[in-house]
Structure formats: C-alpha cells, structure tokens
Write a protein that holds these residues in place. Structure first.
Motif, mmCIF file in Angstrom:
data_model
loop_
_atom_site.group_PDB
_atom_site.id
_atom_site.type_symbol
_atom_site.label_atom_id
_atom_site.label_comp_id
_atom_site.label_asym_id
_atom_site.label_seq_id
_atom_site.Cartn_x
_atom_site.Cartn_y
_atom_site.Cartn_z
ATOM 1 N N ASP A 12 -19.263 -16.608 21.742
ATOM 2 C CA ASP A 12 -18.181 -16.331 22.651
ATOM 3 C C ASP A 12 -18.454 -15.245 23.542
ATOM 4 O O ASP A 12 -19.485 -14.501 23.457
ATOM 5 N N THR A 31 -10.042 -22.853 24.439
ATOM 6 C CA THR A 31 -9.681 -21.581 24.820
ATOM 7 C C THR A 31 -10.137 -20.892 26.121
ATOM 8 O O THR A 31 -9.238 -20.372 26.735
ATOM 9 N N ASN A 32 -11.334 -21.202 26.329
ATOM 10 C CA ASN A 32 -11.989 -20.706 27.519
ATOM 11 C C ASN A 32 -11.606 -21.370 28.734
ATOM 12 O O ASN A 32 -11.156 -21.084 29.772
ATOM 13 N N GLU A 86 1.145 -13.987 19.541
ATOM 14 C CA GLU A 86 0.999 -15.175 19.267
ATOM 15 C C GLU A 86 2.041 -16.386 19.407
ATOM 16 O O GLU A 86 3.067 -15.890 18.656
ATOM 17 N N TYR A 125 -0.731 -20.582 21.202
ATOM 18 C CA TYR A 125 -0.761 -19.925 22.511
ATOM 19 C C TYR A 125 -0.798 -18.292 22.354
ATOM 20 O O TYR A 125 -0.224 -17.938 21.933
ATOM 21 N N ARG A 126 -1.721 -17.769 23.168
ATOM 22 C CA ARG A 126 -1.831 -16.392 23.398
ATOM 23 C C ARG A 126 -1.025 -16.007 24.341
ATOM 24 O O ARG A 126 -1.429 -15.926 25.781
ATOM 25 N N HIS A 178 -13.423 -18.190 24.141
ATOM 26 C CA HIS A 178 -13.004 -17.029 24.884
ATOM 27 C C HIS A 178 -12.878 -15.794 23.967
ATOM 28 O O HIS A 178 -12.269 -15.846 22.852
ATOM 29 N N ALA A 182 -13.449 -19.756 18.753
ATOM 30 C CA ALA A 182 -12.827 -19.686 20.177
ATOM 31 C C ALA A 182 -13.763 -18.937 21.204
ATOM 32 O O ALA A 182 -14.087 -17.600 21.018
ATOM 33 N N GLY A 209 -5.415 -20.955 22.109
ATOM 34 C CA GLY A 209 -5.894 -20.012 20.812
ATOM 35 C C GLY A 209 -6.477 -21.305 19.899
ATOM 36 O O GLY A 209 -6.154 -22.350 20.218
ATOM 37 N N GLU A 246 -2.331 -18.411 27.456
ATOM 38 C CA GLU A 246 -3.907 -18.853 27.067
ATOM 39 C C GLU A 246 -4.112 -19.650 25.652
ATOM 40 O O GLU A 246 -3.388 -19.234 24.758
ATOM 41 N N GLY A 299 -9.615 -15.043 22.310
ATOM 42 C CA GLY A 299 -9.398 -15.860 21.456
ATOM 43 C C GLY A 299 -9.890 -15.860 20.055
ATOM 44 O O GLY A 299 -9.132 -15.991 19.049
ATOM 45 N N SER A 300 -11.011 -15.394 19.950
ATOM 46 C CA SER A 300 -11.562 -15.194 18.828
ATOM 47 C C SER A 300 -11.082 -13.778 18.299
ATOM 48 O O SER A 300 -10.812 -13.759 16.829
#
Length: 485
Positions: free
Chosen positions: A95, A192-193, A284, A309-310, A255, A253, A304, A302, A258-259
């Motif tokens: 990540d 995620t990225n 979340e 979704y974040r 990103h 994830a 996840g 973003e 995300g992790s």
C-alpha cells in the motif's frame, strides 16, 4: 492475465515445529516505508517490523518526483531480511499514498517519472477541466472531492504540456500497481487507489470512459480494476531465483487510507480520523453519497474493502508539524514540540490548514506566520507557539469536518476513533475531545499495516471476513480513551 487462484502455500519458520502462515505488509508513506510481518497466534494478530527505510520527494528537472526504483530496491531488501531470519511469507501486499502514477510505453519502459502530487504542474488544471466537464457533473459521476492534485488534473496537465507522452503511453499504473508489476510482471489497477483518480464511476466501479473521452485521454492505457483480495500472481522468475523462494502478491487496499480504515475496531457508530501526513476524517458507508451538500462540503466517496465507501474529507494533517520540525533543523523531536506547545497555553492563533500555501511552502514556519499576520492574529514566534498553532488549527479543522458529517447524515455521532501514527499525539487527541465534546478512542498505531495484513490473511483463509478481522484487531492492539475537559 491475473491469476485469481490461490495456492495456499503455508509459510513456515525454522524456529519451531508448528507451521505458521505469515504475510508481509509493505506500507510506504510520504516520509518513510516499512515491511511488517504479520501472523495469527491464539486468535490475535501479531506484528513485527523487519525493515524500515526513508522516502522523500526529490527534484528531477522541473518536477518534484518519487524515486520508485529506489522504493522497489528497499522492498527487495526487506524481503531478503525476512528470509534471512528463516521466515518465508505466503503473501506480500503493498500500500502507498494515492493519486500518483507512472506511464509505460509499448515496451513497458517508463515514459514518465513518478511526479509527486505536491508538484505545481496541476496549478490551474482543475479550472481548465471544468471548462469541458461541469464540476457538478464530475462529482455526480465519481463522488470524489476536488483537490488540485487529483490524478485527473495530473493527466490533463500532461495533455496540455506533453501531449506526445500521452500518445505514446500504453499502460497507466498507480504507484503500488507499478511496484506490483515489478514484482510479478502483471499489470493491474487496484480498486481503492483507482477511485482516488476522480476517473472511476462511483456506481459501476469501472473507469469512466465518458469522462476520459471528453478530456481527450485515451482509455486503452487503463487496466481492468480489481478489488482487494485479488491474487495478482507469483513473483517473476528472476526474483524467485534471487530470493530462493516464491510467494503470492496479493492486493490489499493499496490506498493506505483504505487499509487503515480496515483496522478501525468498530465502525458502525463512529467517525474515524486516519492521522498521519494527511488527516482523513469520515465514516464508512455502504453506498456513495453524491448529493449537493456533500459536494458543497467537498467530501469524497473513495472505494474501500468489500466495496464499502470511505466517505471522508482530506485535511492537511501532520505534514505541517513535520515541516516545522524540519525547518528547525530537527533540533526538536515531535515529543518535544508537543511539550513546548503545552507551555504556551495563553497563545491563541489558528490557520486554515487546507490553505494552498501550506501544501509545499519554502518554509512552513514563515507560511504560518504570514497567515497569522494577514488575518490580524497573534503571530507565533517561539517553537512552542508555532507548534501550538498547528495543533490547535488541526483540532479546529476536525471540529468543522465533524459538524459537516453530522449535517449531511442528519444525526449525531458520539465517538471519534483516531488511528495511525498520529494517534500517539496525546495532546492532539485531548484537543479533539475538548473541541468536539465527544469521546475519542486512539489506536491502533500501525493501522495501515494492520489493515493491509488483515486483507492478506482474509485472502489466505486465516480470517473469514472484515467483521472478524475488526474483532481480532480490537483484542490484539491497545486503544486509549480521551474524554472532554
């Protein structure tokens, strides 16, 4: 082709009779990277750092760039250190930060340096994109907050200044995608990225070809988007020969936020702050929120793990105090700057941490002082005053973001969960509790690596689900509590 099968190669250690499955998390941030080994033991997750290295932006010609080949060399060094201890991981996952990328030509050679998001090449590009695609339409399609360094504006800058480079490009890879390519020879864009680019549909979860076509960016160079828990493949043959073993490259994830969010022990009823160089504050959600109010407040949706979704806002974060420390020639440690700020409780001045002047100033201390002069506030002079100004300003920005989240959701959240390296700042944690009047939980510190490892262990079958992972994380790592005073 990506290998979606998993061979469940059990890792082992030569120091015991029991077979233990190990995974290796490569977590690279803006100032450092590390490789952390993880495994399950008596229903708890155990971690150990095996390698740490520095990372920084360097100037190459006219641009500020990341040294991706050096990063890959450090990853190999970390793998070798792990193997030298007699441990052979079953999997490895990478990540990094978001938005930055490289382009490859028809021979898979780099066409571009990995230009950093703090580079000025995107100045004015967001406004030019809006001349082709309305801001509201872009948000409705992607749900991503507007930041001048988003990938979409980096690519448009290339189109404006180096169109011949875009014409030659055959492959688009984000930084962790490229590092995975160097490990496996497989080209994959991770979900995620990819969402951070502002080029992925929030609803189809695929590249938005309509946006790309309207901007004159060729769609063919983008790879299929794959979610976390995808097995990219085995190591290249030459790396197997170099290491003396093979392992699966798994997508966490990629990103880092995300992790990190995977490692929040309880997410159903809490706001989280992933605290590091950047502060990511949000909740979340199971669906994107692309409404006008979210656009007005500039929140992002973003991607996840498990296609969650974040819903969050990006705030400048501890970058400011990192630069302050550097501007003082590292005379003071972060802990000393915290202590000095406690000694100047009567000093009161705050800045807008998201003002563009703080993105990459020549001198952060001068930038903070100039802002205070321009806004007719007390100007911080001493190291303690400068540090207090930064911490107070961050707390105020968090308070505003919390208000916006509660306004959008039309409900009150009782708690805030701070994760990542920044959660070690007890002063800031207490400030957050004070200004928001909420209970603040701080931890785990190694949230990004923990979330990375949790997804790998889910892929290997060691953990059944993200729900079980969060339960395990809650009982494996320390979390501190702060109440308002």
């Amino acid at each position: 082709m990506v290998d979606f099968s998993l061979r469940y190669k059990k890792a082992f250690t030569i120091r015991g009779d029991n077979v233990t499955t190990y995974s290796l998390a490569v977590d690279i941030g803006a100032s450092s990277g590390r490789l952390i080994l993880g495994h399950m033991e008596k229903n708890q997750m155990k971690l150990r750092e095996v390698h740490r290295f520095k990372n920084k932006i360097v100037q190459k010609g006219e641009h500020f760039c990341w040294e991706v080949d050096l990063l890959f060399s450090e990853i190999k060094t970390g793998i070798k250190k792990c193997l030298a201890e007699g441990i052979k991981p079953s999997s490895i996952g990478i990540d990094t930060w978001a938005v930055d990328f490289v382009l490859l030509d028809e021979n898979d050679k780099l066409l571009t340096d990995a230009v950093a998001y703090r580079d000025s090449r995107t100045d004015g590009m967001m406004e030019k994109v809006f001349q082709t695609i309305m801001k509201e339409r872009l948000y409705l399609e992607t749900g991503i907050q507007f930041q001048k360094f988003n990938t979409i504006y980096q690519l448009y800058s290339l189109k404006e200044t180096q169109p011949e480079v875009l014409e030659k490009a055959k492959t688009f890879l984000m930084i962790p995608d490229y590092l995975n390519y160097l490990l496996t020879g497989k080209k994959v864009n991770e979900y995620t990225n990819a969402t951070s680019t502002q080029l992925v549909s929030a609803f189809t979860k695929k590249w938005d070809h309509d946006i790309l076509t309207k901007l004159g960016i060729q769609t063919e160079m983008f790879q299929d988007i794959h979610p976390p828990q995808t097995v990219v493949g085995s190591l290249r043959e030459e790396l197997v020969a170099e290491f003396g073993c093979d392992m699966d490259v798994v997508l966490p994830a990629t990103h880092d936020t995300g992790s990190a969010v995977v490692a929040v022990p309880a997410l159903d009823e809490t706001i989280y702050i992933s605290s590091g160089t950047w502060s990511l504050i949000g909740v979340e959600n199971h669906f994107p929120i692309c409404v006008t109010k979210a656009l007005d407040y500039n929140f992002t949706n973003e991607g996840g793990v498990d296609y969650r979704y974040r819903f969050l806002k990006n705030i400048m974060g501890l970058w400011m105090i990192q630069e302050v420390k550097r501007n003082y020639n590292d005379k003071y440690s972060f802990a000393e700057l915290v202590d000095l700020s406690r000694d100047v409780q009567e000093f009161k001045a705050t800045v807008n941490v998201d003002d563009e002047r703080f993105l990459l100033p020549e001198n952060m201390i001068s930038a903070i002082q100039d802002y205070c002069r321009e806004t007719h506030q007390q100007v911080p002079i001493t190291p303690g005053e400068v540090a207090k100004c930064v911490f107070d300003s961050l707390a105020v920005s968090y308070q505003q973001a919390v208000h916006e989240i509660e306004d959008i959701f039309e409900r009150e959240f009782k708690t805030i969960h701070v994760i990542g390296g920044g959660c070690q700042n007890e002063l800031l944690n207490q400030l957050i509790a004070n200004v928001t009047q909420k209970e603040v939980f701080a931890g785990p510190v190694e949230a990004t690596a923990i979330g990375n490892l949790a997804v790998q262990l889910m892929t290997l079958g060691e953990i059944e689900s993200i729900h079980e992972a969060r339960s395990i994380i809650k009982q494996s790592f320390e979390v501190r509590t702060y109440t308002s005073k």
